[in-house]
Design a protein around this motif. Structure first.
Motif, PDB file in Angstrom:
ATOM      1  N   TRP A  66       0.830  -1.211   0.000  1.00  0.00           N
ATOM      2  CA  TRP A  66       0.000   0.000   0.000  1.00  0.00           C
ATOM      3  C   TRP A  66       0.862   1.258   0.000  1.00  0.00           C
ATOM      4  CZ3 TRP A  66      -4.678  -0.219  -1.745  1.00  0.00           C
ATOM      5  CH2 TRP A  66      -5.345  -1.442  -1.683  1.00  0.00           C
ATOM      6  N   GLY A  87     -13.951   1.821  -0.348  1.00  0.00           N
ATOM      7  CA  GLY A  87     -13.457   2.388   0.910  1.00  0.00           C
ATOM      8  C   GLY A  87     -14.370   2.056   2.077  1.00  0.00           C
ATOM      9  N   LEU A  96      -5.147   6.252   4.182  1.00  0.00           N
ATOM     10  CA  LEU A  96      -5.922   7.012   3.190  1.00  0.00           C
ATOM     11  C   LEU A  96      -6.412   8.328   3.775  1.00  0.00           C
ATOM     12  CD1 LEU A  96      -7.890   4.018   1.629  1.00  0.00           C
ATOM     13  CD2 LEU A  96      -6.107   5.354   0.517  1.00  0.00           C
ATOM     14  N   ASP A 147     -20.900   6.932  -2.099  1.00  0.00           N
ATOM     15  CA  ASP A 147     -19.456   6.984  -2.327  1.00  0.00           C
ATOM     16  C   ASP A 147     -19.098   8.117  -3.301  1.00  0.00           C
ATOM     17  OD1 ASP A 147     -16.794   6.451  -2.753  1.00  0.00           O
ATOM     18  OD2 ASP A 147     -17.057   4.438  -3.564  1.00  0.00           O
ATOM     19  N   ASN A 148     -18.969   7.784  -4.569  1.00  0.00           N
ATOM     20  CA  ASN A 148     -18.363   8.746  -5.495  1.00  0.00           C
ATOM     21  C   ASN A 148     -19.376   9.678  -6.163  1.00  0.00           C
ATOM     22  OD1 ASN A 148     -15.844   7.526  -5.018  1.00  0.00           O
ATOM     23  ND2 ASN A 148     -16.391   5.880  -6.442  1.00  0.00           N
ATOM     24  N   ASN A 166      -9.016  -3.159  -7.418  1.00  0.00           N
ATOM     25  CA  ASN A 166      -7.597  -3.402  -7.150  1.00  0.00           C
ATOM     26  C   ASN A 166      -7.389  -4.916  -7.155  1.00  0.00           C
ATOM     27  OD1 ASN A 166      -5.542  -4.194  -4.895  1.00  0.00           O
ATOM     28  ND2 ASN A 166      -4.943  -2.140  -5.561  1.00  0.00           N
ATOM     29  N   ASN A 214     -19.946   2.219  -9.622  1.00  0.00           N
ATOM     30  CA  ASN A 214     -18.890   2.362  -8.613  1.00  0.00           C
ATOM     31  C   ASN A 214     -17.493   2.310  -9.242  1.00  0.00           C
ATOM     32  OD1 ASN A 214     -17.374   0.683  -5.950  1.00  0.00           O
ATOM     33  ND2 ASN A 214     -18.242   2.717  -5.749  1.00  0.00           N
ATOM     34  N   ASP A 224     -13.847   5.763  -9.813  1.00  0.00           N
ATOM     35  CA  ASP A 224     -13.066   5.919  -8.588  1.00  0.00           C
ATOM     36  C   ASP A 224     -11.698   6.480  -8.966  1.00  0.00           C
ATOM     37  OD1 ASP A 224     -11.417   5.535  -6.434  1.00  0.00           O
ATOM     38  OD2 ASP A 224     -11.555   3.341  -6.456  1.00  0.00           O
TER      39      ASP A 224
HETATM   40  C1  LIG Z   1      -9.303   4.987  -2.250  1.00  0.00           C
HETATM   41  C2  LIG Z   1     -10.279   3.922  -2.648  1.00  0.00           C
HETATM   42  C3  LIG Z   1     -10.635   3.061  -1.489  1.00  0.00           C
HETATM   43  C4  LIG Z   1     -11.575   4.598  -3.141  1.00  0.00           C
HETATM   44  O1  LIG Z   1     -12.496   3.628  -3.611  1.00  0.00           O
HETATM   45  P1  LIG Z   1     -14.086   3.839  -3.551  1.00  0.00           P
HETATM   46  O2  LIG Z   1     -14.463   3.819  -2.117  1.00  0.00           O
HETATM   47  O3  LIG Z   1     -14.376   5.121  -4.198  1.00  0.00           O
HETATM   48  O4  LIG Z   1     -14.719   2.700  -4.260  1.00  0.00           O
HETATM   49  C5  LIG Z   1      -9.701   3.061  -3.786  1.00  0.00           C
HETATM   50  O5  LIG Z   1      -9.536   3.842  -4.892  1.00  0.00           O
HETATM   51  C6  LIG Z   1      -8.353   2.430  -3.462  1.00  0.00           C
HETATM   52  O6  LIG Z   1      -8.251   1.571  -2.647  1.00  0.00           O
HETATM   53  N1  LIG Z   1      -7.311   2.861  -4.202  1.00  0.00           N
HETATM   54  C7  LIG Z   1      -5.969   2.455  -4.046  1.00  0.00           C
HETATM   55  C8  LIG Z   1      -5.705   1.186  -4.752  1.00  0.00           C
HETATM   56  C9  LIG Z   1      -5.366   1.253  -6.239  1.00  0.00           C
HETATM   57  O7  LIG Z   1      -4.951   2.281  -6.768  1.00  0.00           O
HETATM   58  O8  LIG Z   1      -5.491   0.199  -6.845  1.00  0.00           O
END
Ligand SMILES: CC(C)(COP(=O)(O)O)[C@@H](O)C(=O)NCCC(=O)O
Ligand SMILES: [Mn+2]
Length: 913
Positions: A563, A867, A622, A744-745, A890, A680, A683
């Motif tokens: 991460w 998230g 985050l 969410d978004n 992801n 969704n 993002d």
């Molecule tokens: C920050 C987030 C949790 C937002 O996701 P969301 O809740 O909008 O579906 C997601 O974009 C995330 O885990 N991003 C990092 C991982 C990646 O860039 O694959």
């Protein structure tokens, strides 16, 4: 996401021309004008002020004398003057002035900005929230700061207090009125310096020091920390730090061991109930004094640093030295146990110069730490106490010191007693003095009222003795730039004792990850505590005590590394967006640069020591990113992207609604859930998705996403949900009373996903509360933005319009009825509440009071997005029906969590537990 073979589920193709064919351009740099239409969002300290400019409060506030008015009797000699227009930094201050350090705790409060937010007022009326149940003491929210200075640089401390005007708020026990300094100004202080420097404070600041008993302060400071801060206490064994969740109802009795120059041992039985049961004159002063004489070290920290490279076996006499290398196993002593500290120095053949200062320092450190650990244990035994908390600046978060003390306690008590340490170890006295102000209203704070934040300087400054205060943002940035030039200081590793160094006989030679000791490590673990009295525990959690928001545990180092890399790689793009959102000016670029450096430094710090800021989960990382952006005054990096996506999605909404209305109820429910999952995908926090957006328009991507919706989804409880909603066989349809939709978004996600689902619930007679962020985070929609989106959508939909009117969202009835009439206005309401956070995830232990109030009538929760439903709350259990909907964006998360692949979907339904 290749292969668009299937026909679209909805007639999105036919309506494509309605969209403005907006290609999302990564390098978009439109100037963004930040206009806040509805006053201020949220009670939280990060709340934005009304008006159309960004509020930039410096850290050196001046008293604002505008609209000053005498309060009370004009005839009085010194009437109170009310200064209503203060910045947020008027504060209360308390001091602990010790022999070597001055510790300051001060509070800066915030205006309650929420009063002119119409949406909030209406929601409060509807939900029956009054201000009546708020505390009578004016804890309006603010921050608790922790700062220290060297006592011999007391002038710096006085300058700091003066520049921040910290001495001015202490004159009056009322926290609502401020007045210029007068002769009666009082600051609470403890420690010997409260006596020694009383005259100096009077002379320089015109204030009197009100002396508070030191023991009293230590105890009330410790009690406050243990009750009010979630991750305050931790154990430290063999290099491993583990946070301990203290049950407030099971805190007493405990033994508090404060290691300053000397050591006090205090048996604590309750608030204000304690007894100093023992102590020892062999403490921090002994280590520093003897160490200085023996090694010629110039400072305590230097001495501690030396110990890192020491080998005490050259000086200490070990059991093995006496028993020819053997253990004395009969009485449980291994060969490596220290039989006699400094015992080898009796040799007449060696003089002081023949011993390495490093070895001397380590030997001394072990001698003193063991001794304190042992006496503490004996006192715990004396009173049958199982828990010993160690505080005081001697410890300094030094891993080896903590391990030594822990080992001694563990060893002597046969594991019966436990040594614990406190993150704010050095501030107990100052905090206690702070608590001694009457009527501050802080004494019954609960853990959820305090949120710990790490401002941009935390990785560097937290533990450094404070110099002059930083003035404005500009100073902050140049200071950051200076630090970057001295790059090595930033990445100095924190030494940890190696795992597995204990046997029966104790530790081997300590090793560190690097050559230098971050001697200020302890205070680096201290953030600014943000007090938000309106935060509450979400009432629908099945068991708040066992609730853990994070699904991903970053204690697993490979997880942390992954991460860390993801967030680091995302950084350049985020900086681009942030800078563009501020018009791409040179000032914005400089701030962007400083933000990137500050956030990278935090990440680097956490890689070294994941638990440095408390228990670390992905949600914290985050959130830290969003906090850092705000620190450099990037208010909403994705604002223009959000707007464009909203517009594009609203343009196709009417056709979507029409198509939905032509379906049977059963098909419609499935299509709606599919719609949420498909939308969704928008993002901007996911790297894979951002890459995708460069390849098509919003609607193309949406259509493509819908085409991937084949069931079964990777987690698919839809049929059970459908049965609950629509019934089957003997089972009647269940109509929920109130649904909370955690949205969410922005863009398609809210407009084409969650709003149509909300509409369906409303149509069935379920009240709907849209729960959105209080502050921006990535492209998440905020509570402040929602009324406008709903109003736009309501122009095309009668159900939404009537519900929004009933929920007070269309306060000014700005939307005309579709058929021109006003009949049939009754509808269940559609409301919007803020969730109390500004992060892509949500910790349900700390939500806004309006969400907590809305939850009381709710019997259905829908959590949406990666998230809120996956990174956090995937495993959360609720008292009512809960539906978790998300598309996994992801690959690694998909593999780990659901044994699937990127773009798989989760529809997890759990009936009330
Ligand atoms: C920050 C987030 C949790 C937002 O996701 P969301 O809740 O909008 O579906 C997601 O974009 C995330 O885990 N991003 C990092 C991982 C990646 O860039 O694959
Ligand atoms: Mn999001």
């Amino acid at each position: 996401m290749a292969g668009l073979t299937r026909d679209p589920v909805l007639g999105i193709n036919d309506i494509k021309e309605k969209e403005e064919e907006i290609k999302i351009d990564k390098k978009h740099t439109d100037k963004v004008v930040l206009v806040r239409e509805e006053g201020i969002q949220g009670d939280r300290e990060m709340a934005l002020p009304a008006g159309n400019s960004i509020h930039r409060s410096g850290s050196r506030p001046q008293l604002d004398l505008s609209k000053a008015a005498i309060q009370g009797n004009f005839e009085e000699r010194n009437p109170t003057i009310l200064l209503p227009n203060q910045s947020d930094d008027i504060s209360h201050l308390a001091l602990d002035i010790g022999g070597s350090l001055i510790k300051l705790v001060y509070f800066s409060r915030h205006e309650d900005y929420s009063s002119n937010d119409k949406r909030k007022k209406t929601v409060k009326e509807r939900l029956g929230i009054s201000n009546g149940n708020r505390r009578s003491y004016p804890i309006l929210g603010g921050r608790l700061h922790f700062v220290k200075f060297e006592t011999n640089k007391i002038n710096e401390c006085l300058d700091f207090i003066y520049s921040k005007q910290l001495h001015r708020a202490g004159l009056d026990s009322s926290w609502l009125t401020e007045a210029p300094a007068n002769e009666n100004a009082i600051i609470k202080a403890t420690g010997g310096g409260a006596y020694k420097f009383a005259d100096l404070f009077k002379e320089r600041l015109g204030v009197s020091l009100d002396k508070e008993d030191e023991m009293n302060c230590l105890v009330s400071g410790a009690n406050f920390l243990l009750k009010a801060i979630r991750h305050e206490a931790f154990t430290h064994m063999e290099g491993r730090k583990e946070f301990v969740q203290i049950d407030q109802n099971d805190l007493f009795p405990y033994l508090l061991v404060n290691i300053g120059s000397g050591v006090s041992m205090i048996k604590v039985d309750g608030d204000g109930k304690f007894q100093r049961v023992s102590g020892t004159n062999v403490g921090g002063g002994t280590y520093w004094g003897l160490g200085r004489l023996l090694t010629k070290c110039k400072s305590f920290d230097e001495l501690l640093e030396l110990s890192q490279r020491g080998d005490n076996r050259t000086i200490d006499m070990l059991v093995g030295d006496i028993y020819g290398g053997m253990d004395y196993s009969k009485i449980g002593l291994s060969a490596s146990t220290i039989a006699s500290s400094f015992g080898k120095a009796i040799s007449e053949k060696k003089e002081l110069e023949d011993y390495r200062p490093e070895d001397i320092s380590l030997s001394l450190l072990r001698m003193i730490s063991y001794n304190i650990g042992q006496i503490s244990y004996l006192n715990a035994l004396r009173f049958g106490i199982k828990r010993i908390f160690f505080g005081g600046f001697f410890i300094r978060g030094h891993a080896y010191t903590m391990d030594t003390i822990s080992f001694a306690v563990h060893f002597w008590s046969n594991g019966e007693a436990q040594a614990m340490f406190l993150r704010h170890e050095g501030f107990l006295g100052a905090l206690g003095a702070f608590m001694s102000y009457e009527k501050h209203g802080l004494d019954d704070l609960m853990v959820h009222h305090l949120v710990e934040r790490f401002p941009m300087g935390a990785p560097y400054t937290g533990g450094k003795i404070h110099g002059p205060p930083l003035g404005d943002l500009n100073e902050k940035i140049s200071w950051m730039e200076k630090f970057v030039q001295k790059g090595t200081e930033i990445i100095a590793p924190v030494p940890m004792a190696p795992p597995g160094t204990t046997g029966l006989g104790g530790f081997e030679v300590p090793s560190s990850k690097g050559g230098t000791l971050r001697s200020d490590a302890s205070a680096l673990n201290v953030g600014v505590l943000h007090l938000v009295p309106t935060l509450e525990v979400f009432p629908l959690l099945a068991d708040p005590k066992t609730y853990e928001p994070n699904t991903i545990d970053l204690a697993d180092h490979s997880e942390l590394e992954y991460w860390f890399t993801v967030l680091s790689e995302h950084l350049p793009d985020l900086v681009d967006k942030a800078v563009a959102s501020e018009g791409g000016t040179d000032d914005a670029k400089r701030r962007g640069d400083a933000f990137a450096r500050a956030f990278s430094a935090h990440l680097a710090r956490l890689m070294e020591e994941p638990a440095a800021y408390g228990k670390l989960g992905l949600a914290n990382l985050l959130e830290l990113r969003e906090e850092c952006l705000r620190e450099f005054q990037f208010i909403d990096a994705y604002r223009s992207i959000k707007q464009r996506e909203n517009e594009a999605s609203l343009a196709v909404l009417p056709d979507l609604l029409m198509e939905l209305d032509s379906m049977s109820e059963e098909t419609r429910l499935l299509t709606l859930v599919e719609g949420v999952l498909a939308a969704n995908i928008f993002d901007w926090g996911s790297r894979a998705c951002v890459d995708l957006y460069h390849k098509g328009t919003i609607i193309e991507i949406y259509r493509m996403s819908r085409n991937k919706m084949q069931r079964p989804w990777r987690v698919d409880n839809f049929d059970v949900f459908k049965e609950r909603m629509l019934g089957s066989g003997d089972k009647k349809p269940f109509i929920h009373r109130r649904a909370l939709l955690f949205v969410d978004n922005s863009g398609a996600d809210i407009v084409l996903g969650m709003l149509p689902l909300a509409r369906e619930l409303l149509r069935r007679g379920t009240e709907v509360v849209l729960v959105a962020n209080s502050l921006p985070a990535l492209n998440d929609v905020t509570a402040m933005e929602l009324p406008e989106i709903v109003a736009e959508a309501a122009k095309h939909c009668d159900i939404l319009r009537r519900a929004a009117e009933a929920g007070g969202l269309l306060v000014d009835a700005m939307v005309s009825n579709l058929d021109g009439s006003l009949e049939n206005p009754s509808s269940v309401p559609l409301m919007v509440v803020e969730n109390g956070c500004g992060s892509p995830c949500i910790d349900l232990r700390q939500v806004s009071s309006e969400l907590a109030a809305a939850a009381k009538e709710a019997d259905l929760i829908i959590l949406e997005g990666m998230g809120r439903a996956l990174h956090t709350n995937f495993n959360a259990q609720f008292k009512c029906d809960a539906l978790k909907l998300a598309m996994v964006k992801n690959q690694r998360l998909a593999e780990k969590l659901i044994k699937g692949n990127i773009y798989d979907c989760v529809c997890r339904y759990e009936p009330a537990s």
